[in-house]
Design an enzyme around this catalytic site. Sequence first.
Site, PDB file in Angstrom:
ATOM      1  CG  ASP A   9      65.606  64.929  54.100  1.00 20.53           C
ATOM      2  OD1 ASP A   9      65.316  64.481  54.947  1.00 20.53           O
ATOM      3  OD2 ASP A   9      66.185  64.562  52.661  1.00 20.53           O
ATOM      4  CG  ASN A  23      59.325  48.851  61.746  1.00 16.38           C
ATOM      5  OD1 ASN A  23      60.236  48.314  62.281  1.00 16.38           O
ATOM      6  ND2 ASN A  23      59.357  49.144  60.303  1.00 16.38           N
ATOM      7  N   GLY A  31      59.061  55.625  54.480  1.00 14.08           N
ATOM      8  CA  GLY A  31      58.982  57.089  54.933  1.00 14.08           C
ATOM      9  C   GLY A  31      60.323  57.721  55.705  1.00 14.08           C
ATOM     10  CB  VAL A  32      60.764  59.572  58.407  1.00 12.96           C
ATOM     11  CG1 VAL A  32      60.426  59.043  59.570  1.00 12.96           C
ATOM     12  CG2 VAL A  32      62.014  60.893  58.801  1.00 12.96           C
ATOM     13  CG  ASP A  33      62.598  53.195  59.972  1.00 12.23           C
ATOM     14  OD1 ASP A  33      63.890  53.657  60.161  1.00 12.23           O
ATOM     15  OD2 ASP A  33      61.962  52.282  60.189  1.00 12.23           O
ATOM     16  CB  SER A 116      52.244  58.572  64.847  1.00  9.73           C
ATOM     17  OG  SER A 116      52.562  57.393  65.487  1.00  9.73           O
ATOM     18  N   GLY A 118      52.648  59.908  59.530  1.00  6.79           N
ATOM     19  CA  GLY A 118      52.703  59.312  57.858  1.00  6.79           C
ATOM     20  C   GLY A 118      51.912  58.171  57.590  1.00  6.79           C
ATOM     21  CE1 TYR A 120      53.454  52.135  61.453  1.00  9.97           C
ATOM     22  CE2 TYR A 120      54.076  52.957  63.289  1.00  9.97           C
ATOM     23  CZ  TYR A 120      54.190  51.924  62.485  1.00  9.97           C
ATOM     24  OH  TYR A 120      55.013  50.931  62.658  1.00  9.97           O
TER      25      TYR A 120
HETATM   26  P1  ADP Z   1      54.845  57.018  60.755  1.00 11.34           P
HETATM   27  O1  ADP Z   1      55.168  55.505  60.302  1.00 11.34           O
HETATM   28  O2  ADP Z   1      55.504  57.203  62.301  1.00 11.34           O
HETATM   29  O3  ADP Z   1      53.744  57.484  60.215  1.00 11.34           O
HETATM   30  P2  ADP Z   1      56.262  58.035  58.538  1.00 11.34           P
HETATM   31  O4  ADP Z   1      57.884  57.925  57.942  1.00 11.34           O
HETATM   32  O5  ADP Z   1      55.247  57.490  57.397  1.00 11.34           O
HETATM   33  O6  ADP Z   1      56.282  57.535  59.920  1.00 11.34           O
HETATM   34  O7  ADP Z   1      55.895  59.634  58.469  1.00 11.34           O
HETATM   35  C1  ADP Z   1      56.243  60.404  59.644  1.00 11.34           C
HETATM   36  C2  ADP Z   1      56.352  62.206  59.112  1.00 11.34           C
HETATM   37  O8  ADP Z   1      57.660  61.963  58.593  1.00 11.34           O
HETATM   38  C3  ADP Z   1      55.372  62.189  58.099  1.00 11.34           C
HETATM   39  O9  ADP Z   1      54.672  63.440  58.451  1.00 11.34           O
HETATM   40  C4  ADP Z   1      56.086  62.354  56.726  1.00 11.34           C
HETATM   41  O10 ADP Z   1      55.824  63.528  56.019  1.00 11.34           O
HETATM   42  C5  ADP Z   1      57.640  62.827  57.489  1.00 11.34           C
HETATM   43  N1  ADP Z   1      58.844  62.650  56.565  1.00 11.34           N
HETATM   44  C6  ADP Z   1      58.924  61.631  55.850  1.00 11.34           C
HETATM   45  N2  ADP Z   1      60.427  61.606  54.975  1.00 11.34           N
HETATM   46  C7  ADP Z   1      60.824  62.682  55.868  1.00 11.34           C
HETATM   47  C8  ADP Z   1      62.416  63.208  56.004  1.00 11.34           C
HETATM   48  N3  ADP Z   1      62.995  62.925  55.132  1.00 11.34           N
HETATM   49  N4  ADP Z   1      62.299  64.318  56.865  1.00 11.34           N
HETATM   50  C9  ADP Z   1      61.432  64.800  57.684  1.00 11.34           C
HETATM   51  N5  ADP Z   1      60.240  64.324  57.929  1.00 11.34           N
HETATM   52  C10 ADP Z   1      60.002  63.344  56.757  1.00 11.34           C
END
Ligand code: ADP
Length: 337
Positions: A9, A23, A31-33, A116, A118, A120
Amino acid sequence: MPLEIVRNDITKMTVDAIVNAANESLLGGGGVDGAIHYAAGPELLAECKTLDGCKTGKAKITGGYNLPAKYVIHTVGPVYEDGKHGEKSLLESCYRESLALAKKHNCETVAFPLISSGVYGYPKDQALKVAIDVISVFLLENDMMVYIVIFDKAAYKISEKLFSDITEYIDDNYVDEHTDYRRESMRMNTPMAPMQASVGLFESDLCECKAMMAEEDLDAKLKHIDESFSQMLLRKIDEKGMTDAECYKKDNIDRKLFSKIRSDVHYKPSKPTAIAFAISLELSLDETEDMLKKAGFALSHSNKFDIIIEYFISKGNYNIFEINEALFAFDQSLLGA
Ligand code: ADP
């Protein structure tokens, strides 16, 4: 190792900077944001509000607040449509701009999520390839430890074709399943010939004399000791017309470790390090075996790691990042220091 793919994570990474797949508003999202804002606390959002957003392909930096990381670098990845709308160059730009910001703030360790990939919608294997390509070009010129953080196993998948090719190669070569263990263990337990019961005076003198001769023989042998691993490595680097830096950067080896090997003629590297050098020097399978032998190792068919390495060398594919992708996909440790 300057580039490592880890499963974690990203909010738990103790590094100088983590990168956020944000964004354009920089005001938080899912997501990660969302995970990063949640872990960093409300002060992160307060600072983000002062930044006036961020364009796709660009990056901005803030503090890390409650995160173990000192900084968060916010970058905005492209939304994937069909791959024909400049998505790749925008994604490359995200990595380049983030690395440049990290460098500007003297970061020595940086962790990226797969931007991108996830919501995106960028295909994960292609997103990973872009990440690896841009980061490895950056690392040719810069000293930094970069992590690509993969959140879950399913998020990571090398191409089906490569995966099935390697699986087949492992199946064909994995001796473990074909070894008759019962026979093996019976062979190991076979009693040895009984020792001589008594040794007379004459025999003991003889033994002493034999021992002295053996010692002299050993002395003579040691004088003719073979070329060491480090000597062979430096010779091969010269033969290939490479510089030291080209060699250790190409194979993802830490500079300090390389200078240790250079200054100690008897340095014994770990097996992954020795293999990484063989890959960097693009040695044939025979030459690789020779080099490994110098460090006391061999490629074995009882071991998936070794078979995967053998697969790539026999195909003449010496791309260490692709090899590491495959090792990662098969749950093996990665190459490098
Ligand atoms: P985007 O909008 O750029 O696609 P996302 O957050 O939806 O961003 O996803 C980007 C990547 O981050 C995805 O592969 C997702 O599995 C991953 N992700 C989501 N949460 C975490 C986390 N806590 N740590 C690391 N990677 C993560």
